[in-house]
Design an enzyme around this catalytic site. Structure first.
Site, PDB file in Angstrom:
ATOM      1  N   LYS A 128       0.856  -1.181   0.000  1.00 55.04           N
ATOM      2  CA  LYS A 128       0.000   0.000   0.000  1.00 55.04           C
ATOM      3  C   LYS A 128       0.898   1.239   0.000  1.00 55.04           C
ATOM      4  O   LYS A 128       1.973   1.232   0.608  1.00 55.04           O
ATOM      5  CB  LYS A 128      -0.882  -0.029   1.247  1.00 55.04           C
ATOM      6  N   SER A 205      -9.532   1.788   2.351  1.00 52.49           N
ATOM      7  CA  SER A 205      -8.586   2.549   1.592  1.00 52.49           C
ATOM      8  C   SER A 205      -7.494   1.727   0.912  1.00 52.49           C
ATOM      9  O   SER A 205      -6.785   2.276   0.082  1.00 52.49           O
ATOM     10  CB  SER A 205      -7.940   3.587   2.508  1.00 52.49           C
ATOM     11  N   SER A 229     -10.117  -0.618   6.210  1.00 53.35           N
ATOM     12  CA  SER A 229      -9.342  -0.430   4.981  1.00 53.35           C
ATOM     13  C   SER A 229      -8.630  -1.674   4.459  1.00 53.35           C
ATOM     14  O   SER A 229      -8.237  -1.719   3.299  1.00 53.35           O
ATOM     15  CB  SER A 229      -8.321   0.699   5.179  1.00 53.35           C
TER      16      SER A 229
END
Lengths: 548, 548
Positions: A128, A205, A229
């Protein structure tokens, strides 16, 4: 407007790192974008058979092949770099590309192959965007953080651990600006689409991460979870996603929003196609890397990567809803599948998990109050740094300009309130007879996917409370949406406007073909912070659901 | 002025609970107060021989006597109630008296004696005022919290555990208003004096607790420590005081200031005359009571109450000062005693612990910034609730009226800064060769005692950093101040005004006879949060210092 110039510059920088031989030409790209559902199959056609064998494999199998020298690190690296490059062109899931470094590293690993291969030797791991890697940005979706490549000493501890264990770092994946949203959109990178079904958002996210893994551009990647997320993108791509308890994996030098806002801790954890891979990864990151040596927030513990056996008199709580949002037929069906399986298994028992509705409400309100505690000051400041406009999906966490942040005394009061809510939740657990206290709880998660733009038609009521409680939670794909089985909801029975919105959206989706066969996931939580237990039970559950 | 009326009312309520036969008459009391140093011996003379045998014993010995029926719970309870009542009249160390309930409970225990005695059966345990007990106040030194007796459901979890294990609750002990000071003074209860040497303050904030135990009014009591509040009174009374790592003992429903201000956590822990007793107590509170069942902040772990054996190649860090405050001769001598003993022991090694001065400074500044984060708003509000005037010793934590509390964003920044400082401290530890990394660190603690009113002439630089780091720390009495050995300091070499104040105060004290034989304590900390290690090493150290 200068910010738009910088957007173009950042996108050009990113795209320049895709080798020309991996570019999909315009016409073909349009077709791939138009055909919403078969990205996986279509990408297979653009890769060699050897590459597909690799990207359709698992980490554990690839490791075996590496050990017996059936595969080289370079072959594996190039397969995933290629696949990630292709997937990105269709669904826009990457924020940083490091193919050149990755392939060089793979080559070097092959040339200097040791007798004993470190546990992630030659395994590509996607990251990420928040994870700091030397030489590339961690924009976190903010244009103002672009063009500030990280130095070696700024690398995240977990990235250093990955390197030490031989992993190949090759891509970073998109996030919504600030990571405080469950869609994956930023001015800098635009919109990321779902990797299984482009009608839908990838969630967020860790949306780029989920989409990439679903498109087989990665087998396992790191996400973070402060409000779903990891679990939401896992749910929306039929993946396994572990939100560990806080302090299990190291967050040291991982960039973030609201650093120092410890009340609801953001945690880092894996998303993966394969649960055995996920558990192996955790084993390596915990038992081998011992993150507590460098990160004072981490606690020493042992991660059990293998057990699939449950102890005797195993109790599973089944949570049929919080009393606020009515569960759609899909979730009820998925929960029943689990309940029936458990009740038909010798030595196991399913109980109804019925937390008082007031406790559920309070936990959700605490999460909402926490997210708006600074009235949006920090996020607003980040946008102002580059002059880019604030994106729509952040409206829930940004109050109107001039709205006041809470005082430090109010913040402490919110901390106290949170502790009291956690105690109330524990008191419900303790109020059950010892033989009725669940080892794990199966809970709804996302209820429905959403189309880009529709984020607010979904609910976070089955998601945020987990972060407030700091429970470990594993997202697991239980079944698929099925229009032939899952019917319409009676929205006239909706208790609140919020309930009505969710029911209406269910009805809207289930009446269209686009949702057919979309994964339907639940989450497995441990009310006693037992990260091993959610994985062990997850393995048992998935194995036995497949058999039954 | 109505607040004074309420002070009188509260004091009358307290004193009415001292039976008339235990009151010391005026003339005798004056003599006891005038003779500053021999309270222990003088109180012995006011008690029966049988009582003295009990109050001079240990918890472990009393338990043995209870088991073989050489003593009854009632005999033990009355001995400590009597002694506590006498001590209180001289040094003013009690805030709540529960003799009646205690003696009734002891009688009941004797009448309904089970075959197996629970581990604290019939053992009197004293409680810092913060601990909630049904039927009595937890004023925390605030008049505004008086006359609000706690209900059963408000009882602290740790109090419930004490009851369940058979302990006798008989007194609560004085604190400075708010507990945010290291002297023990409040409008409500007045000044508490040192229990060993009435020339001096008992320290704080668990000052009443330390004084009571030193006067043999208790063998073990509960204190709390957010900035030395267990260790300072332990140091000033030659006691053992354990500040555990956060989340080891349950703080649930223990009253406090700044509830929800989690950055530097207040922890609860024991002060005791005897280290074996202290370890036994921890064993019971952890291994038997399993506080993590009810308090979600507690972590499951095992407390080792017995080991006195150290592992091979044991490394002890000796900390000869932070580079800011010059150590007085007393501390240097005490540290050398430890260093010499260790270096003369086979299989052990002392290393110099030399944390970079900037890290030490930063940790101290963080503590100071934390304490004034709300500019004193909460404490001011508490005083205003009753109309009582703010007491002088709180001036360091109360800014001028109108001073602004920090914003929530500034607070989060302080949290982040704290994490970074902890990481810097850990980096120093990790920078040492593995064979040089200390298992425990011996550190200065209070440097000097202080006379009532002189609180600000002492330094917290060897105290607060431990709370910021969240290290477990055990206060241990190493030696005694000795005017014939410990000389004057050269104050012309003082580096800063702060350093000069501390040196000057040392010189002032060492030139008067009142300090002769006052206990000189150090603290044993674990840089890896190992609560067992500080106790095991503490036992080893005290045993071997006595031999050598």
């Amino acid at each position: 407007m200068s910010w738009k110039v910088n957007v173009e510059k950042k996108r050009a920088q990113l795209n320049a790192k895709i080798p020309s031989e991996w570019r999909i030409d315009g016409g073909k790209l349009e077709l791939l974008k138009a055909e919403k559902k078969n990205l996986d199959l279509n990408l297979d056609k653009l890769c060699t058979e050897a590459e597909n064998e690799i990207t359709h494999s698992t980490i554990l199998k690839l490791r075996d092949e590496l050990i017996v020298k059936n595969l080289t690190c370079y072959e594996i690296a190039i397969a995933f770099c290629h696949r990630a490059a292709l997937a990105h062109q269709v669904i826009n899931c990457l924020s940083e590309i490091m193919f050149e470094e990755a392939l060089k590293k793979a080559q070097k690993l092959d040339e200097q192959r040791p007798d004993f291969l470190p546990p992630l030797y030659g395994i590509p791991i996607s990251l990420k965007d928040q994870c700091n890697v030397e030489g590339v940005d961690s924009t976190c979706g903010y244009l103002g953080r672009a063009f500030k490549p990280k130095k070696r000493e700024e690398e995240s501890l977990i990235v250093r651990h990955l390197r030490e264990q031989g992993a190949i770092l090759y891509v970073k994946t998109t996030v919504p600006s600030s990571m405080m949203a469950t869609d994956t959109v930023s001015n800098t990178f635009g919109i990321t689409l779902n990797g299984l079904n482009q009608n839908f958002s990838p969630g967020g996210s860790s949306g780029g991460e989920g989409a990439l893994i679903a498109a087989r551009g990665s087998l396992l990647g790191l996400g973070t979870d402060i409000g779903g997320s990891i679990r939401i993108p896992s749910s929306y791509h039929g993946l396994y996603g572990l939100k560990p308890t806080d302090s299990r994996l190291p967050y040291l030098r991982v960039d973030n929003s609201f650093q120092g806002r410890e009340l609801i801790p953001s945690v880092i954890g894996p998303l993966a196609r394969n649960l055995d891979d996920l558990r192996y990864f955790m084993d390596v990151m915990v038992n081998i890397c011992k993150p507590w040596i460098d990160d004072v927030k981490c606690v020493p513990y042992h991660f059990d990567s293998k057990s699939k056996e449950l102890h005797k008199n195993y109790v599973v709580g089944i949570w049929y809803g919080d009393g606020v949002i009515t569960l759609p037929p899909g979730d009820v069906r998925a929960l029943r599948m689990c309940e029936d399986l458990i009740n038909s298994t010798l030595g196991m028992k399913a109980i109804r998990w019925e937390v008082p509705v007031e406790v559920n409400k309070e936990l959700h309100e605490i999460a909402m109050d926490t997210d708006i505690a600074d009235a949006g000051i920090e996020i607003r400041r980040e946008f102002e740094a580059s002059g880019e406009p604030i994106i729509d999906i952040l409206k829930p966490v940004i109050l109107e300009k001039g709205a006041e942040a809470c005082s430090v005394n109010q913040w402490w009061a919110l901390n106290k309130r949170t502790y009291e809510a956690k105690i109330a939740y524990r008191e419900y657990y303790n109020s059950l007879e010892p033989t009725e206290r669940p080892d794990v709880i199966i809970s709804p998660l996302t209820l429905t996917p959403f189309r880009p733009g529709d984020m607010l038609a979904t609910t976070l009521r089955y998601i945020l409370f987990v972060n407030v409680l700091n429970f470990p939670s594993l997202a697991v794909p239980i079944t698929k949406f099925n229009r032939n089985v899952d019917g319409q909801m009676d929205t006239s029975k909706a208790q609140t406007e919020e309930d009505r919105i969710v029911s209406n959206y269910w009805n809207e989706l289930i009446s269209s073909d686009s949702i057919q066969d979309f994964p339907l996931s639940l989450q497995i939580m441990s009310p006693t912070y037992d990260d091993n237990e959610v994985c062990t039970f997850g393995s048992w559950l998935m194995q036995n659901l497949q058999i039954s």
